[in-house]
Design a protein around this motif. Structure first.
Motif, mmCIF file in Angstrom:
data_model
loop_
_atom_site.group_PDB
_atom_site.id
_atom_site.type_symbol
_atom_site.label_atom_id
_atom_site.label_comp_id
_atom_site.label_asym_id
_atom_site.label_seq_id
_atom_site.Cartn_x
_atom_site.Cartn_y
_atom_site.Cartn_z
ATOM 1 N N SER A 8 0.831 -1.212 0.000
ATOM 2 C CA SER A 8 0.000 0.000 0.000
ATOM 3 C C SER A 8 0.859 1.252 0.000
ATOM 4 N N GLU A 9 1.937 1.229 0.773
ATOM 5 C CA GLU A 9 2.834 2.387 0.836
ATOM 6 C C GLU A 9 3.548 2.597 -0.495
ATOM 7 N N HIS A 10 3.940 1.509 -1.134
ATOM 8 C CA HIS A 10 4.578 1.607 -2.453
ATOM 9 C C HIS A 10 3.636 2.242 -3.476
ATOM 10 N N THR A 11 2.393 1.788 -3.491
ATOM 11 C CA THR A 11 1.407 2.331 -4.422
ATOM 12 C C THR A 11 1.180 3.815 -4.178
ATOM 13 N N ARG A 12 1.126 4.199 -2.914
ATOM 14 C CA ARG A 12 0.829 5.584 -2.556
ATOM 15 C C ARG A 12 1.975 6.531 -2.859
ATOM 16 N N SER A 13 3.209 6.091 -2.635
ATOM 17 C CA SER A 13 4.341 7.010 -2.651
ATOM 18 C C SER A 13 5.257 6.890 -3.861
ATOM 19 N N PHE A 14 5.004 5.922 -4.767
ATOM 20 C CA PHE A 14 5.963 5.685 -5.847
ATOM 21 C C PHE A 14 6.134 6.903 -6.748
ATOM 22 N N SER A 15 5.044 7.569 -7.129
ATOM 23 C CA SER A 15 5.146 8.693 -8.067
ATOM 24 C C SER A 15 5.992 9.824 -7.475
ATOM 25 N N THR A 16 5.818 10.074 -6.183
ATOM 26 C CA THR A 16 6.623 11.110 -5.523
ATOM 27 C C THR A 16 8.089 10.695 -5.466
ATOM 28 N N TRP A 17 8.325 9.430 -5.125
ATOM 29 C CA TRP A 17 9.708 8.928 -5.066
ATOM 30 C C TRP A 17 10.376 9.038 -6.433
ATOM 31 N N ASP A 20 11.341 12.693 -7.261
ATOM 32 C CA ASP A 20 12.482 13.128 -6.455
ATOM 33 C C ASP A 20 13.769 12.476 -6.931
#
Length: 222
Positions: A8-17, A20
């Motif tokens: 879930s965290e990967h799905t949520r934060s991948f685009s931001t990561w 950056d």
């Protein structure tokens, strides 16, 4: 964190990561970043085009609404994907593997990423727990009254393979999946003709299989 929480965290934060990471590497002259990756990392802009039909790789796809006013059914898709699968909300031991997901196209969108245009389908997906495979006679039954994966409706057009759905007259909630035979497109004017011939041939074969199988409750064809 559990595997489910990590996913879930990967799905949520991948685009931001990704954004950056690309920006950081752009500051290093020793790194080479392609224009395509830079465009994707920047995310889509606020311009998008919506269509009721789309031709890709020799297949004509329609939205469900377009299907209602068309003489042909072109809104059915299947996609094969590798993913972690959880048996329930409390399952902390997911299984990882390939699965087929059956859906109906609701939206056709061209997303714009600076110099890139990425076509996507927004779909309603059948709950995989309700899909019934009859491997001995070679077809699949789905139930579009039982939907799933509502948090993840979008796929790339390049991921989609076209299928057709035939309603079971004995049970209106069920549909048989009809997979067209692969064919070569001679020219752009023959798309509809070849697709119609391919699907009708498959239907006749399915009727023969059912008649041979002798199970009218399983699926009946008009």
């Amino acid at each position: 964190m559990s595997n489910k929480s990590l996913l879930s965290e990967h799905t949520r934060s991948f685009s931001t990561w990704l954004k950056d990471q690309v920006m950081r590497e752009l500051q290093d002259p020793s790194h080479s970043i392609s224009k395509r990756l830079k465009s994707l990392a920047g995310g889509p802009n606020f311009r998008a085009s919506f269509y009721s039909g789309y031709v890709y790789n020799g297949c004509k796809f329609y939205t469900k609404e377009q299907d209602k006013i068309s003489t042909m059914q072109n809104s059915g898709v299947v996609v094969e994907a590798e993913a972690m699968h959880f048996a329930s909300a409390k399952d902390n031991r997911p299984a990882y593997g390939k699965m087929l997901y059956y859906g109906i196209i609701e939206q056709i969108i061209e997303m714009q990423y600076n110099d890139l245009i990425i076509p996507i389908f927004g779909c309603k997906w059948v709950n995989n727990n309700t899909v019934v495979e009859y491997e001995d006679i070679g077809f699949t039954l789905v139930n579009f009254d039982k939907l799933g994966h509502e948090e993840d409706p979008y796929i790339l057009v390049s991921q989609a393979k076209q299928v057709f759905y035939m309603t079971d007259p004995a049970n209106k909630k069920r549909s048989a999946v009809i997979k067209p035979r692969s064919r070569h497109i001679i020219n752009e004017y023959d798309d509809d003709i070849e697709l119609e011939e391919s699907s009708s041939t498959q239907v006749v074969q399915l009727e023969d299989v059912i008649n041979d199988h002798g199970d009218n409750n399983l699926l009946t064809c008009a």
